[in-house]
Motif scaffolding. Structure first.
Motif, PDB file in Angstrom:
ATOM      1  N   PHE A  49     -21.851 -32.407 -29.065  1.00  0.00           N
ATOM      2  CA  PHE A  49     -22.260 -31.934 -30.387  1.00  0.00           C
ATOM      3  C   PHE A  49     -23.357 -30.870 -30.332  1.00  0.00           C
ATOM      4  CE2 PHE A  49     -24.486 -32.467 -34.515  1.00  0.00           C
ATOM      5  CZ  PHE A  49     -23.439 -32.037 -35.330  1.00  0.00           C
ATOM      6  N   PRO A  50     -24.412 -31.020 -29.508  1.00  0.00           N
ATOM      7  CA  PRO A  50     -25.407 -29.933 -29.438  1.00  0.00           C
ATOM      8  C   PRO A  50     -24.802 -28.605 -29.000  1.00  0.00           C
ATOM      9  CG  PRO A  50     -26.302 -31.927 -28.477  1.00  0.00           C
ATOM     10  CD  PRO A  50     -24.846 -32.188 -28.718  1.00  0.00           C
ATOM     11  N   ARG A  51     -23.808 -28.648 -28.133  1.00  0.00           N
ATOM     12  CA  ARG A  51     -23.158 -27.412 -27.696  1.00  0.00           C
ATOM     13  C   ARG A  51     -22.295 -26.815 -28.805  1.00  0.00           C
ATOM     14  NH1 ARG A  51     -24.721 -30.182 -23.656  1.00  0.00           N
ATOM     15  NH2 ARG A  51     -25.143 -29.240 -21.611  1.00  0.00           N
ATOM     16  N   MET A  52     -21.716 -27.675 -29.633  1.00  0.00           N
ATOM     17  CA  MET A  52     -20.968 -27.173 -30.787  1.00  0.00           C
ATOM     18  C   MET A  52     -21.909 -26.462 -31.763  1.00  0.00           C
ATOM     19  SD  MET A  52     -18.457 -30.449 -31.454  1.00  0.00           S
ATOM     20  CE  MET A  52     -17.579 -29.649 -32.808  1.00  0.00           C
ATOM     21  N   VAL A  53     -23.083 -27.049 -31.976  1.00  0.00           N
ATOM     22  CA  VAL A  53     -24.066 -26.430 -32.879  1.00  0.00           C
ATOM     23  C   VAL A  53     -24.579 -25.118 -32.286  1.00  0.00           C
ATOM     24  CG1 VAL A  53     -26.312 -26.736 -33.975  1.00  0.00           C
ATOM     25  CG2 VAL A  53     -24.712 -28.649 -33.868  1.00  0.00           C
ATOM     26  N   ALA A  54     -24.776 -25.078 -30.964  1.00  0.00           N
ATOM     27  CA  ALA A  54     -25.208 -23.838 -30.318  1.00  0.00           C
ATOM     28  C   ALA A  54     -24.133 -22.759 -30.443  1.00  0.00           C
ATOM     29  CB  ALA A  54     -25.538 -24.100 -28.859  1.00  0.00           C
ATOM     30  N   SER A  55     -22.859 -23.145 -30.334  1.00  0.00           N
ATOM     31  CA  SER A  55     -21.769 -22.183 -30.515  1.00  0.00           C
ATOM     32  C   SER A  55     -21.734 -21.666 -31.944  1.00  0.00           C
ATOM     33  CB  SER A  55     -20.434 -22.845 -30.155  1.00  0.00           C
ATOM     34  OG  SER A  55     -20.424 -23.289 -28.814  1.00  0.00           O
ATOM     35  N   LEU A  56     -22.003 -22.563 -32.891  1.00  0.00           N
ATOM     36  CA  LEU A  56     -22.078 -22.125 -34.288  1.00  0.00           C
ATOM     37  C   LEU A  56     -23.203 -21.116 -34.473  1.00  0.00           C
ATOM     38  CD1 LEU A  56     -21.285 -22.367 -37.271  1.00  0.00           C
ATOM     39  CD2 LEU A  56     -22.803 -24.363 -37.432  1.00  0.00           C
ATOM     40  N   ARG A  57     -24.324 -21.314 -33.777  1.00  0.00           N
ATOM     41  CA  ARG A  57     -25.434 -20.364 -33.872  1.00  0.00           C
ATOM     42  C   ARG A  57     -25.006 -18.985 -33.365  1.00  0.00           C
ATOM     43  NH1 ARG A  57     -30.834 -21.064 -33.456  1.00  0.00           N
ATOM     44  NH2 ARG A  57     -30.387 -22.717 -34.970  1.00  0.00           N
ATOM     45  N   LEU A  58     -24.278 -18.943 -32.259  1.00  0.00           N
ATOM     46  CA  LEU A  58     -23.806 -17.664 -31.726  1.00  0.00           C
ATOM     47  C   LEU A  58     -22.881 -16.965 -32.725  1.00  0.00           C
ATOM     48  CD1 LEU A  58     -23.076 -18.718 -28.031  1.00  0.00           C
ATOM     49  CD2 LEU A  58     -24.982 -17.321 -28.852  1.00  0.00           C
ATOM     50  N   TRP A  59     -22.005 -17.737 -33.346  1.00  0.00           N
ATOM     51  CA  TRP A  59     -21.096 -17.165 -34.332  1.00  0.00           C
ATOM     52  C   TRP A  59     -21.864 -16.636 -35.541  1.00  0.00           C
ATOM     53  CZ3 TRP A  59     -17.217 -20.254 -37.809  1.00  0.00           C
ATOM     54  CH2 TRP A  59     -16.330 -19.363 -38.410  1.00  0.00           C
ATOM     55  N   ALA A  60     -22.825 -17.438 -36.024  1.00  0.00           N
ATOM     56  CA  ALA A  60     -23.631 -17.014 -37.168  1.00  0.00           C
ATOM     57  C   ALA A  60     -24.453 -15.771 -36.829  1.00  0.00           C
ATOM     58  CB  ALA A  60     -24.541 -18.154 -37.617  1.00  0.00           C
ATOM     59  N   TRP A  62     -23.569 -13.441 -34.737  1.00  0.00           N
ATOM     60  CA  TRP A  62     -22.629 -12.316 -34.771  1.00  0.00           C
ATOM     61  C   TRP A  62     -22.429 -11.847 -36.212  1.00  0.00           C
ATOM     62  CZ3 TRP A  62     -17.405 -12.592 -36.710  1.00  0.00           C
ATOM     63  CH2 TRP A  62     -16.667 -11.424 -36.499  1.00  0.00           C
ATOM     64  N   GLN A  63     -22.321 -12.782 -37.138  1.00  0.00           N
ATOM     65  CA  GLN A  63     -22.171 -12.418 -38.548  1.00  0.00           C
ATOM     66  C   GLN A  63     -23.431 -11.734 -39.071  1.00  0.00           C
ATOM     67  OE1 GLN A  63     -19.713 -12.330 -40.530  1.00  0.00           O
ATOM     68  NE2 GLN A  63     -20.760 -11.929 -42.473  1.00  0.00           N
ATOM     69  N   THR A  76     -34.388  -9.952 -36.776  1.00  0.00           N
ATOM     70  CA  THR A  76     -34.944 -10.506 -35.547  1.00  0.00           C
ATOM     71  C   THR A  76     -33.955 -11.504 -34.969  1.00  0.00           C
ATOM     72  OG1 THR A  76     -37.183 -10.296 -36.420  1.00  0.00           O
ATOM     73  CG2 THR A  76     -36.872 -11.776 -34.549  1.00  0.00           C
ATOM     74  N   PRO A  77     -33.525 -11.303 -33.736  1.00  0.00           N
ATOM     75  CA  PRO A  77     -32.556 -12.247 -33.154  1.00  0.00           C
ATOM     76  C   PRO A  77     -33.135 -13.657 -33.095  1.00  0.00           C
ATOM     77  CG  PRO A  77     -32.725 -10.253 -31.819  1.00  0.00           C
ATOM     78  CD  PRO A  77     -33.839 -10.193 -32.813  1.00  0.00           C
ATOM     79  N   ARG A  78     -32.267 -14.620 -33.328  1.00  0.00           N
ATOM     80  CA  ARG A  78     -32.674 -16.018 -33.262  1.00  0.00           C
ATOM     81  C   ARG A  78     -32.295 -16.614 -31.915  1.00  0.00           C
ATOM     82  NH1 ARG A  78     -29.916 -18.927 -38.157  1.00  0.00           N
ATOM     83  NH2 ARG A  78     -28.118 -17.861 -37.251  1.00  0.00           N
ATOM     84  N   ASN A  79     -33.056 -17.582 -31.505  1.00  0.00           N
ATOM     85  CA  ASN A  79     -32.786 -18.236 -30.229  1.00  0.00           C
ATOM     86  C   ASN A  79     -31.527 -19.086 -30.336  1.00  0.00           C
ATOM     87  OD1 ASN A  79     -33.082 -19.295 -27.637  1.00  0.00           O
ATOM     88  ND2 ASN A  79     -34.302 -21.016 -28.397  1.00  0.00           N
ATOM     89  N   ALA A  80     -30.613 -18.908 -29.396  1.00  0.00           N
ATOM     90  CA  ALA A  80     -29.370 -19.674 -29.396  1.00  0.00           C
ATOM     91  C   ALA A  80     -29.187 -20.448 -28.103  1.00  0.00           C
ATOM     92  CB  ALA A  80     -28.175 -18.745 -29.612  1.00  0.00           C
ATOM     93  N   THR A  81     -30.243 -20.586 -27.318  1.00  0.00           N
ATOM     94  CA  THR A  81     -30.138 -21.287 -26.039  1.00  0.00           C
ATOM     95  C   THR A  81     -30.493 -22.763 -26.231  1.00  0.00           C
ATOM     96  OG1 THR A  81     -32.428 -20.717 -25.495  1.00  0.00           O
ATOM     97  CG2 THR A  81     -30.693 -19.223 -24.735  1.00  0.00           C
ATOM     98  N   LEU A  82     -29.841 -23.607 -25.460  1.00  0.00           N
ATOM     99  CA  LEU A  82     -30.096 -25.041 -25.514  1.00  0.00           C
ATOM    100  C   LEU A  82     -31.209 -25.419 -24.551  1.00  0.00           C
ATOM    101  CD1 LEU A  82     -26.575 -26.731 -25.698  1.00  0.00           C
ATOM    102  CD2 LEU A  82     -28.392 -26.876 -27.392  1.00  0.00           C
ATOM    103  N   ALA A  83     -31.992 -26.385 -24.967  1.00  0.00           N
ATOM    104  CA  ALA A  83     -33.017 -26.915 -24.066  1.00  0.00           C
ATOM    105  C   ALA A  83     -32.340 -27.712 -22.948  1.00  0.00           C
ATOM    106  CB  ALA A  83     -33.993 -27.790 -24.845  1.00  0.00           C
ATOM    107  N   LYS A  84     -33.098 -27.996 -21.913  1.00  0.00           N
ATOM    108  CA  LYS A  84     -32.569 -28.760 -20.793  1.00  0.00           C
ATOM    109  C   LYS A  84     -32.767 -30.253 -21.056  1.00  0.00           C
ATOM    110  CE  LYS A  84     -33.341 -25.183 -17.290  1.00  0.00           C
ATOM    111  NZ  LYS A  84     -33.987 -24.854 -15.996  1.00  0.00           N
ATOM    112  N   GLY A  85     -31.693 -31.006 -20.831  1.00  0.00           N
ATOM    113  CA  GLY A  85     -31.775 -32.445 -21.043  1.00  0.00           C
ATOM    114  C   GLY A  85     -31.217 -32.843 -22.392  1.00  0.00           C
ATOM    115  N   VAL A  86     -30.485 -33.945 -22.424  1.00  0.00           N
ATOM    116  CA  VAL A  86     -29.840 -34.391 -23.664  1.00  0.00           C
ATOM    117  C   VAL A  86     -30.876 -34.716 -24.730  1.00  0.00           C
ATOM    118  CG1 VAL A  86     -28.357 -36.165 -24.679  1.00  0.00           C
ATOM    119  CG2 VAL A  86     -27.812 -35.225 -22.434  1.00  0.00           C
ATOM    120  N   ARG A  87     -31.942 -35.408 -24.339  1.00  0.00           N
ATOM    121  CA  ARG A  87     -32.960 -35.777 -25.324  1.00  0.00           C
ATOM    122  C   ARG A  87     -33.632 -34.550 -25.916  1.00  0.00           C
ATOM    123  NH1 ARG A  87     -37.225 -40.260 -23.553  1.00  0.00           N
ATOM    124  NH2 ARG A  87     -35.225 -41.397 -23.527  1.00  0.00           N
TER     125      ARG A  87
END
Length: 414
Positions: A49-60, A62-63, A76-87
Motif C-alpha cells: 500500500f505505501p508503494r501504491m500511494v507513492a505511485s499515486l504521488r508520481l502520477w499526481a 506528472w499532472q 515546487t516539486p514534491r517529495n515522492a520517495t519512500l522512507a526506509k523501513g515499513v514502520r
C-alpha cells in the motif's frame, strides 16, 4: 491569430491526454481500496500500500507539471520517495498531508477530467465529422444516406459540401472559443486540488520555522558555551595571573612605603579583583558553568539544595535539550525560588519539569501567602521576558492566601 491557434492546440492536447487518465483514475480508487484492505491479509498491504500511494504521488506530480506548463506557472516539486523501513513508510503515509491531496485530486479528476476531456473530444470530432461526411457521403447506400449537421441526409455533392463546410466552421469556432478556456480551467482546478491550502501552507511554514528555530537555538547554545569556555579558561585565567603578580608586587614593597607606586599597585590589584568578580557574574548569567559540568538535572539539584525555601524536585524524562532552553529553565527556576524565599513566606516549594509535545514544561509551586503581582517587582517580569525570548509561555496562579504556581512552557522540539 497564430498565438491563438497555438493556445487551441495546446489546450486540446492537454484535455485529450487528460481524458484517458480520467478513465484510468476510475480504476485507481478501487485499487487503493483493495491495497488498504490487504493490510489485514497476511500483511501484504503493509508493504504494497505505501508503494501504491507513492505511485499515486508520481502520477499526481506528472499532472501538476502538465497543468503548470499550460498555465505558465512555477511549482515546487514534491517529495515522492519512500522512507526506509515499513514502520517509517507508514508513519510517512499517515503524517504527510500531500497524500490526502493526491487522493482528493484522483476523485476530482474522475469527474472534472472526464467531463473536460469529453468536451474537448466533442470540439474536435464536430468539425472532423463534417469533413468526413462531406467527402465520403457517396459511399453510403441511397436508402441509408449519411447525415451531417442537424441530421440532414446527404444525397448529393452540393448538400455535402455546403453543410459540411458549415459544420467544420461551427466546430472550428467552438474549438477556437472554448478549448483554451476549458483547458485553463481544468488545469487551475487540478493545481488547486494538489496545492496546499492557506491553512496547510501556514502549518508547513510553522513547521519550517520550528525546525529553523531549533537549529538557531542549538547554534546559539554552542556559541554561548564557547564564549563561556573562552572567558573562563582564557580571560579569567589571565586576570587571575595579573592579580597574583600585582599581589606579589605589593608584598615586595616596603611596609612603610605609602608613595605613588604603592597606591597605584593597590588600585590596580583591587581593580583586577573587581573585574574578576564582574566577569564571573557575566559568565554565570550567560551560561552557568554548573550546566556544563553537571547538566540540567544536576544544576537543578544544586539550586534546590541551596534554596532558602526547602525545595523538592520532580523531573521527568527530559532528553536532549538545546543549551539556550537549558539555561532559560535554570534561570527561571532560580528566579522563582528566590522570589518565593523573599516574598511568599513559604515553607516548602516543588519544582516539576517534564517534556511534552515538543515543549519543556517547568512548574514551580510554593505554599506561601500568594498574591504575586508583576507590577510590584521585576522577578515575574524577568521570567516572562526570558520565556518570551524563546517564544515560550508563562502562566501565573497566585490567589491571596496561596498557593502560588508558575508554569512556563518552552519550545524545545528539534
Amino acid at each position: 491569430m497564430r498565438e491563438r491557434w497555438d493556445q487551441v492546440w495546446r489546450g486540446g492536447r492537454y484535455l485529450l491526454i487528460g481524458l484517458p487518465t480520467a478513465l484510468a483514475a476510475m480504476l485507481v480508487v478501487p485499487l487503493l481500496a483493495v491495497g488498504a484492505l490487504s493490510t489485514g491479509l497476511g500483511g501484504v498491504g503493509l508493504v504494497v500500500f505505501p508503494r501504491m500511494v507513492a505511485s499515486l504521488r508520481l502520477w499526481a506530480e506528472w499532472q501538476r507539471r502538465r497543468a503548470a506548463a499550460l498555465l505558465g506557472v512555477t511549482i515546487t516539486p514534491r517529495n515522492a520517495t519512500l522512507a526506509k523501513g515499513v514502520r517509517a513508510q507508514w508513519r510517512q503515509l499517515l503524517d504527510d498531508r500531500e497524500n490526502r491531496r493526491d487522493l482528493r485530486w484522483v476523485l476530482q479528476h474522475i469527474v472534472i477530467g472526464l467531463a473536460a476531456g469529453l468536451g474537448a473530444l466533442c470540439c474536435v470530432s464536430f468539425p472532423v465529422g463534417g469533413l468526413v461526411a462531406a467527402t465520403s457521403w457517396w459511399l453510403f447506400p441511397v436508402d441509408e444516406p449519411m447525415t451531417v449537421l442537424l441530421g440532414v441526409p446527404v444525397t448529393e455533392w452540393g448538400t455535402a459540401l455546403g453543410l459540411g463546410a458549415v459544420q467544420v466552421a461551427l466546430g472550428g469556432a467552438l474549438a477556437w472559443w472554448a478549448m483554451p478556456s476549458l483547458a485553463r480551467w481544468e488545469a487551475r482546478v487540478s493545481l488547486a486540488a494538489l496545492e496546499p491550502s492557506a491553512e496547510d501552507q501556514l502549518a508547513e511554514r510553522v513547521g519550517e520555522l520550528t525546525e529553523s528555530r531549533a537549529g538557531v537555538l542549538d547554534a546559539h547554545g554552542a556559541e554561548l558555551r564557547r564564549i563561556e569556555r573562552d572567558l573562563h579558561d582564557g580571560t579569567q585565567a589571565r586576570l587571575v595571573a595579573i592579580a597574583m603578580r600585582l599581589g606579589v608586587a605589593r608584598e615586595a614593597l616596603p611596609d612603610d612605603d605609602s608613595g605613588t607606586l604603592a597606591r597605584l599597585l593597590r588600585e590596580a590589584h583591587e581593580g583586577t579583583e573587581v573585574a574578576m568578580t564582574e566577569l564571573r557574574d557575566v559568565i554565570r548569567t550567560m551560561y552557568p558553568p554548573i550546566l556544563a559540568d553537571r547538566g540540567l538535572e544536576g544544576a537543578l539539584a544544586s539550586l534546590a539544595a541551596g534554596s532558602a525555601v526547602p525545595a523538592e524536585l520532580d523531573l521527568g524524562e527530559l532528553g536532549r535539550l538545546p543549551a539556550a532552553v537549558e539555561a532559560a529553565a535554570y534561570f527561571i527556576v532560580a528566579e522563582t525560588l528566590t522570589n518565593a524565599a523573599k516574598h511568599s513566606g513559604a515553607t516548602r516549594a516543588t519544582v516539576r519539569m517534564s517534556r511534552h509535545d515538543g515543549r519543556l514544561i517547568v512548574e514551580v509551586t510554593d505554599d506561601g501567602i500568594g498574591g504575586a503581582d508583576e507590577s510590584r517587582g521585576t522577578g515575574l517580569v524577568g521570567i516572562r521576558r526570558r520565556a518570551a525570548a524563546l517564544d515560550g509561555t508563562v502562566l501565573v496562579s497566585s490567589p491571596l492566601g496561596g498557593p502560588t504556581a508558575i508554569t512556563v512552557g518552552l519550545p524545545c522540539a528539534s
